[in-house]
Write a protein that holds these residues in place. Structure first.
Motif, mmCIF file in Angstrom:
data_model
loop_
_atom_site.group_PDB
_atom_site.id
_atom_site.type_symbol
_atom_site.label_atom_id
_atom_site.label_comp_id
_atom_site.label_asym_id
_atom_site.label_seq_id
_atom_site.Cartn_x
_atom_site.Cartn_y
_atom_site.Cartn_z
ATOM 1 N N LEU A 30 0.811 -1.217 0.000
ATOM 2 C CA LEU A 30 0.000 0.000 0.000
ATOM 3 C C LEU A 30 0.843 1.265 0.000
ATOM 4 O O LEU A 30 0.664 2.146 -0.846
ATOM 5 C CB LEU A 30 -0.940 -0.003 1.210
ATOM 6 N N ILE A 31 1.755 1.380 0.949
ATOM 7 C CA ILE A 31 2.547 2.613 1.043
ATOM 8 C C ILE A 31 3.486 2.754 -0.144
ATOM 9 O O ILE A 31 3.670 3.844 -0.686
ATOM 10 C CB ILE A 31 3.306 2.652 2.386
ATOM 11 N N THR A 32 4.064 1.644 -0.598
ATOM 12 C CA THR A 32 4.965 1.713 -1.750
ATOM 13 C C THR A 32 4.211 2.092 -3.021
ATOM 14 O O THR A 32 4.662 2.951 -3.791
ATOM 15 C CB THR A 32 5.681 0.360 -1.940
ATOM 16 N N LEU A 33 3.048 1.489 -3.245
ATOM 17 C CA LEU A 33 2.284 1.812 -4.448
ATOM 18 C C LEU A 33 1.664 3.207 -4.368
ATOM 19 O O LEU A 33 1.442 3.849 -5.392
ATOM 20 C CB LEU A 33 1.209 0.751 -4.684
ATOM 21 N N GLU A 34 1.402 3.712 -3.152
ATOM 22 C CA GLU A 34 0.941 5.098 -3.015
ATOM 23 C C GLU A 34 2.049 6.043 -3.462
ATOM 24 O O GLU A 34 1.812 7.021 -4.180
ATOM 25 C CB GLU A 34 0.554 5.381 -1.561
ATOM 26 N N LYS A 35 3.284 5.753 -3.052
ATOM 27 C CA LYS A 35 4.409 6.589 -3.463
ATOM 28 C C LYS A 35 4.627 6.536 -4.970
ATOM 29 O O LYS A 35 5.089 7.513 -5.575
ATOM 30 C CB LYS A 35 5.678 6.141 -2.733
ATOM 31 N N ARG A 36 4.303 5.404 -5.561
ATOM 32 C CA ARG A 36 4.495 5.238 -7.001
ATOM 33 C C ARG A 36 3.308 5.763 -7.806
ATOM 34 O O ARG A 36 3.327 5.728 -9.036
ATOM 35 C CB ARG A 36 4.739 3.766 -7.336
ATOM 36 N N GLY A 37 2.257 6.234 -7.118
ATOM 37 C CA GLY A 37 1.127 6.839 -7.810
ATOM 38 C C GLY A 37 0.008 5.902 -8.202
ATOM 39 O O GLY A 37 -0.796 6.228 -9.081
ATOM 40 N N LYS A 40 -4.414 5.464 -3.429
ATOM 41 C CA LYS A 40 -4.783 6.708 -2.775
ATOM 42 C C LYS A 40 -4.797 6.513 -1.272
ATOM 43 O O LYS A 40 -5.421 5.594 -0.754
ATOM 44 C CB LYS A 40 -6.160 7.156 -3.252
ATOM 45 N N ALA A 41 -4.087 7.392 -0.556
ATOM 46 C CA ALA A 41 -4.046 7.303 0.900
ATOM 47 C C ALA A 41 -5.414 7.613 1.492
ATOM 48 O O ALA A 41 -6.226 8.316 0.899
ATOM 49 C CB ALA A 41 -3.010 8.278 1.449
ATOM 50 N N GLY A 42 -5.646 7.096 2.687
ATOM 51 C CA GLY A 42 -6.924 7.297 3.358
ATOM 52 C C GLY A 42 -7.497 5.952 3.729
ATOM 53 O O GLY A 42 -7.105 5.349 4.718
ATOM 54 N N LEU A 43 -8.385 5.458 2.890
ATOM 55 C CA LEU A 43 -8.909 4.108 3.107
ATOM 56 C C LEU A 43 -7.924 3.045 2.633
ATOM 57 O O LEU A 43 -8.048 1.878 2.987
ATOM 58 C CB LEU A 43 -10.250 3.927 2.374
ATOM 59 N N TRP A 44 -6.959 3.452 1.818
ATOM 60 C CA TRP A 44 -5.915 2.532 1.341
ATOM 61 C C TRP A 44 -6.503 1.313 0.636
ATOM 62 O O TRP A 44 -6.083 0.197 0.848
ATOM 63 C CB TRP A 44 -5.032 2.064 2.498
ATOM 64 N N THR A 45 -7.495 1.536 -0.201
ATOM 65 C CA THR A 45 -8.102 0.408 -0.916
ATOM 66 C C THR A 45 -7.221 -0.014 -2.092
ATOM 67 O O THR A 45 -6.572 0.820 -2.736
ATOM 68 C CB THR A 45 -9.505 0.778 -1.419
ATOM 69 N N PRO A 46 -7.189 -1.323 -2.393
ATOM 70 C CA PRO A 46 -6.247 -1.856 -3.396
ATOM 71 C C PRO A 46 -6.804 -1.900 -4.813
ATOM 72 O O PRO A 46 -6.662 -2.894 -5.516
ATOM 73 C CB PRO A 46 -5.988 -3.264 -2.860
ATOM 74 N N THR A 75 -4.756 -7.584 -1.169
ATOM 75 C CA THR A 75 -6.199 -7.490 -0.923
ATOM 76 C C THR A 75 -6.539 -6.767 0.373
ATOM 77 O O THR A 75 -7.681 -6.796 0.818
ATOM 78 C CB THR A 75 -6.825 -8.900 -0.872
ATOM 79 N N PHE A 76 -5.562 -6.115 0.985
ATOM 80 C CA PHE A 76 -5.820 -5.384 2.228
ATOM 81 C C PHE A 76 -6.873 -4.297 1.987
ATOM 82 O O PHE A 76 -6.828 -3.566 1.008
ATOM 83 C CB PHE A 76 -4.530 -4.743 2.725
ATOM 84 N N SER A 77 -7.842 -4.186 2.890
ATOM 85 C CA SER A 77 -8.939 -3.205 2.786
ATOM 86 C C SER A 77 -9.782 -3.418 1.530
ATOM 87 O O SER A 77 -10.318 -2.469 0.958
ATOM 88 C CB SER A 77 -8.406 -1.765 2.816
ATOM 89 N N ALA A 78 -9.923 -4.660 1.121
ATOM 90 C CA ALA A 78 -10.673 -4.944 -0.096
ATOM 91 C C ALA A 78 -12.144 -5.237 0.159
ATOM 92 O O ALA A 78 -12.885 -5.552 -0.757
ATOM 93 C CB ALA A 78 -10.049 -6.130 -0.837
ATOM 94 N N SER A 79 -12.591 -5.132 1.405
ATOM 95 C CA SER A 79 -14.004 -5.368 1.708
ATOM 96 C C SER A 79 -14.534 -4.238 2.576
ATOM 97 O O SER A 79 -13.783 -3.579 3.308
ATOM 98 C CB SER A 79 -14.179 -6.705 2.437
#
Length: 299
Positions: A30-37, A40-46, A75-79
């Protein structure tokens, strides 16, 4: 020691761990892909899995090349129910999950987002480990929320709890790739720098060498990372434990052990850094003279 892939017949995770083999997990998504664009931070949905599958696949490949044996699904925060809760901060929830997963007939690994103070109801790490093992988890430990040193302290308490109860389970740790000695009970999410100002806290590759060795000496055999844990951190685990594993990861083809490739540098003072003693004893500066070394958690 040459870089190579592990050869031979496929073995299940329990077969590997039962034999004393080190299993290396993957790292931050999540954090790595947020940095790569891509997240989206917040709910951190995948949603990147659907919108940018090549980006997710690329990160998986980087962890694999760095030495990871296990690729977890993104799949973190996927539901919806996950987005509304904090999930495994409470041992009751983790136990319920283990009981359901046991019905699959597959080995169950259960990690909790807790520190040395225990879960959010005050259940100690040792008692958490006991309850998870009794529920049927073959592998227990911690992931996320806390840095390497704090996470290992928590796992040590889990190990002590299991021993006192006469129970056995394999130990697993997947810490942050960040230093968080000033965290409160809720971990790094309560720090004022979360999530966009954490970069000064990033662990060096040499910090992760120490983390891997300390984890191994503690008896942990599943070692990986979580938020902030980049592929080069995973490579550091694989390189530190290469003597035990018998091989280096493919990514080590471009990385000299303990800076040895600096022997080729044109500057003599940089060539002098091509040794383990230099990097093991370095106290890296942040370059921020007016910033504090520690923060006060908001909660």
């Amino acid at each position: 020691m040459a870089s190579t892939r592990a050869l031979g017949a496929k073995k299940g995770i329990l077969e590997r761990l039962d034999s004393g083999e080190v299993v290396i997990g993957d790292g931050s998504f999540l954090i790595t892909l947020e940095k790569r664009g891509y997240v989206k931070a917040g709910l951190w949905t995948p949603e990147a899995v659907v919108e940018h599958p090549s980006a997710v696949r690329q990160l998986h490949m980087e962890f694999l090349r760095a030495g990871a044996n296990v690729m977890q699904t993104f799949t973190f925060s996927a539901s919806e129910d996950n987005m509304e809760s904090k999930y495994f901060e409470y041992v009751e929830e983790a136990v319920w999950a283990v009981e359901v997963l046991k019905e699959s007939g597959k080995p169950v690994a259960a990690t909790m987002c807790i520190g040395p103070a225990g879960d959010m109801h005050g259940v100690t790490p040792g008692e958490c480990a006991v309850r998870l093992a009794k529920a049927g988890a073959s592998i227990v430990g911690v992931n996320c929320r806390f840095g390497p040193g704090t996470s290992l302290k928590t796992v040590e308490l889990m190990k002590e709890g299991l021993g006192a109860a006469g129970l056995k389970a394999h130990l697993m740790v997947q810490s942050l790739g960040l230093h968080t000695p000033d965290c409160g009970k809720g971990g790094f999410v309560d720090l004022p720098e979360y999530p966009f100002g954490l970069e000064p806290r990033v662990a060096t590759r040499w910090d992760i060498h120490k983390y891997a060795r300390d984890a191994y000496n503690l008896g942990v055999r599943y070692i990986g990372g979580c938020c902030g844990f980049e592929p080069y951190h995973i490579r550091a685990i694989a390189e530190e434990l290469a003597p035990e594993r018998g091989f280096l990861p493919l990514a080590s083809e471009k990385h000299g052990s303990w800076g040895s490739s600096l022997n080729m540098h044109t500057k003599p003072w940089i060539r002098a850094r091509a040794r383990r003693e230099y990097w093991e004893n370095l106290l890296p500066a942040s370059g921020r003279p007016f910033c504090p070394s520690l923060s006060k958690p908001d909660v």
